[in-house]
Design an enzyme around this catalytic site. Sequence first.
Site, mmCIF file in Angstrom:
data_model
loop_
_atom_site.group_PDB
_atom_site.id
_atom_site.type_symbol
_atom_site.label_atom_id
_atom_site.label_comp_id
_atom_site.label_asym_id
_atom_site.label_seq_id
_atom_site.Cartn_x
_atom_site.Cartn_y
_atom_site.Cartn_z
ATOM 1 N N SER A 74 36.425 -33.334 -7.892
ATOM 2 C CA SER A 74 36.265 -34.795 -7.828
ATOM 3 C C SER A 74 36.296 -35.272 -6.379
ATOM 4 O O SER A 74 35.510 -36.137 -5.986
ATOM 5 C CB SER A 74 37.389 -35.488 -8.605
ATOM 6 O OG SER A 74 37.387 -35.070 -9.942
ATOM 7 N N GLN A 182 30.371 -26.904 -12.836
ATOM 8 C CA GLN A 182 30.243 -26.098 -14.065
ATOM 9 C C GLN A 182 29.305 -24.904 -13.889
ATOM 10 O O GLN A 182 29.261 -24.030 -14.747
ATOM 11 C CB GLN A 182 29.724 -26.972 -15.221
ATOM 12 C CG GLN A 182 30.714 -28.024 -15.677
ATOM 13 C CD GLN A 182 31.925 -27.448 -16.403
ATOM 14 O OE1 GLN A 182 31.908 -26.320 -16.900
ATOM 15 N NE2 GLN A 182 32.999 -28.212 -16.463
ATOM 16 N N SER A 202 34.675 -26.331 -7.845
ATOM 17 C CA SER A 202 36.100 -26.494 -8.134
ATOM 18 C C SER A 202 36.723 -25.163 -8.539
ATOM 19 O O SER A 202 36.149 -24.428 -9.354
ATOM 20 C CB SER A 202 36.246 -27.512 -9.274
ATOM 21 O OG SER A 202 37.589 -27.600 -9.663
ATOM 22 N N THR A 240 47.588 -30.552 5.917
ATOM 23 C CA THR A 240 47.936 -29.131 6.046
ATOM 24 C C THR A 240 47.294 -28.349 4.908
ATOM 25 O O THR A 240 47.389 -28.742 3.746
ATOM 26 C CB THR A 240 49.480 -28.973 6.020
ATOM 27 O OG1 THR A 240 49.997 -29.746 7.099
ATOM 28 C CG2 THR A 240 49.894 -27.527 6.173
ATOM 29 N N CYS A 327 38.081 -34.891 -19.874
ATOM 30 C CA CYS A 327 38.523 -36.232 -19.490
ATOM 31 C C CYS A 327 38.262 -37.238 -20.599
ATOM 32 O O CYS A 327 38.995 -38.196 -20.751
ATOM 33 C CB CYS A 327 37.802 -36.688 -18.240
ATOM 34 S SG CYS A 327 37.345 -35.355 -17.168
HETATM 35 N N1 PLP Z 1 32.246 -32.278 -12.026
HETATM 36 C C1 PLP Z 1 32.087 -31.635 -13.198
HETATM 37 C C2 PLP Z 1 30.715 -31.365 -13.708
HETATM 38 C C3 PLP Z 1 33.202 -31.229 -13.924
HETATM 39 O O1 PLP Z 1 33.048 -30.599 -15.101
HETATM 40 C C4 PLP Z 1 34.493 -31.511 -13.417
HETATM 41 C C5 PLP Z 1 35.701 -31.155 -14.197
HETATM 42 O O2 PLP Z 1 35.688 -31.101 -15.402
HETATM 43 C C6 PLP Z 1 34.586 -32.167 -12.187
HETATM 44 C C7 PLP Z 1 33.453 -32.534 -11.514
HETATM 45 C C8 PLP Z 1 35.928 -32.465 -11.576
HETATM 46 O O3 PLP Z 1 36.508 -31.310 -11.041
HETATM 47 P P1 PLP Z 1 38.082 -31.320 -10.725
HETATM 48 O O4 PLP Z 1 38.762 -31.203 -12.038
HETATM 49 O O5 PLP Z 1 38.292 -30.119 -9.848
HETATM 50 O O6 PLP Z 1 38.351 -32.581 -10.007
#
Ligand code: PLP
Length: 396
Positions: A74, A182, A202, A240, A327
């Site tokens: 994110s 993904q 991520s 850091t 989410c």
């Molecule tokens: N983008 C996509 C397509 C995702 O599936 C996700 C998490 O489900 C994110 C961004 C966010 O990643 P993070 O959980 O590391 O913030």
Amino acid sequence: MEKRSIYADNAATTAVSEAVLEAMLPHFRTAYGNASSIYKLGRDAQRDIEAAREKVAKAIGAEPREIFFTSCGSESDNWAIKGTAEQLAKKGKKHIITSVFEHHAVLHTCEYLEKKGFEVTYVPVSDKGLIDPEDVKNAIRDDTALVTIMYANNEIGTIQPIEEIAAICKEKKVIFHTDAVQAVGHVDIDVKKQGIDMLSLSGHKIHAQKGIGVLYVRKGIILPNLIHGGAQERNKRAGTENVPAIVGLGVAIEAATKNIAEKNAVITPRRNRLIDGILQLPYTRLNGDRDKRLPGNLNISIEGIEGESLLLMLDQYGICASSGSACTSGSLDPSHVLLSIGLKHEIAHGSLRLSIEEDVTDEDVDYILEVIPKVVERLRSMSPVWEKMMKGESYN
Ligand code: PLP
């Protein structure tokens, strides 16, 4: 039937692998230096960060200096989008293009920028969950600062024509960012060959820990800082460094991007068996293109049931699954992704996402295919919606 324990929700998060954990542990115990310190303990930490940066760069075909560690996917999305917007607004470019079915890390960032006076075009997706590059091309204007299109969708797993979109952006001299959270580890990615200017990923989706991400920024692109402070990450992202997480991510991405074809050759037939098996049930449909999708992903709508009830019952059988993105499940709003491909609200409510990896065996697939019809039958027998459907009455 003996109860099994099956994790089929790798799109939500993955388990930290043993190799990642092993690599991280010394950084909690003995190698705990601050990478900015000049004594050996600090220099060692710096060295290990740079080794991890090289691994990440190699995994996606970038140069190490183009890799910036962040706290999550994110954050990477926010930085790419807000940073480009801020930078190019100075040149009068205040238009952004994205798609209607992005992750909220992208959509909510774009909505925030709209409130700040930017204009955003949301390109549609087809009923198969695919973006037409022509729509992106037609949306580009003289004042377009950025195109941001996800590599693979987190709910329905559809893989977008990234190279074609990147080529259009290059021709039109517009920066192209992709949220590949993904996709990494499931499809081969080479940012140079594919013409990607910025890419988010991520750690927790590829067996590293939660709370570590990366933004790849092609050299030549200038992004303002998202976090101001110290000189970490080439003066671009203060704070850091999270050395254990960075080291773990290096190990995770190396493993995830090795032998992708071999892994997929194991996963895809199992995934297909799940799709075919579940589609045997009446009033079901596969969401998203059957072929242009992540190897481990399936997303099926099952009419006459509520996704949440299905998940709770599957949980009783030891199966971890999802009904939308991590989410959105837990909220009663139907998924924006499923609505974007044309599903009606009541059908979008009854969807099941499974995201499997190689550890889901053929026997596990048999078990899932035994459990799901039972659970669906039970839920439908209690569902007033299903009763009305069977009587041919309207249930809206
Ligand atoms: N983008 C996509 C397509 C995702 O599936 C996700 C998490 O489900 C994110 C961004 C966010 O990643 P993070 O959980 O590391 O913030």
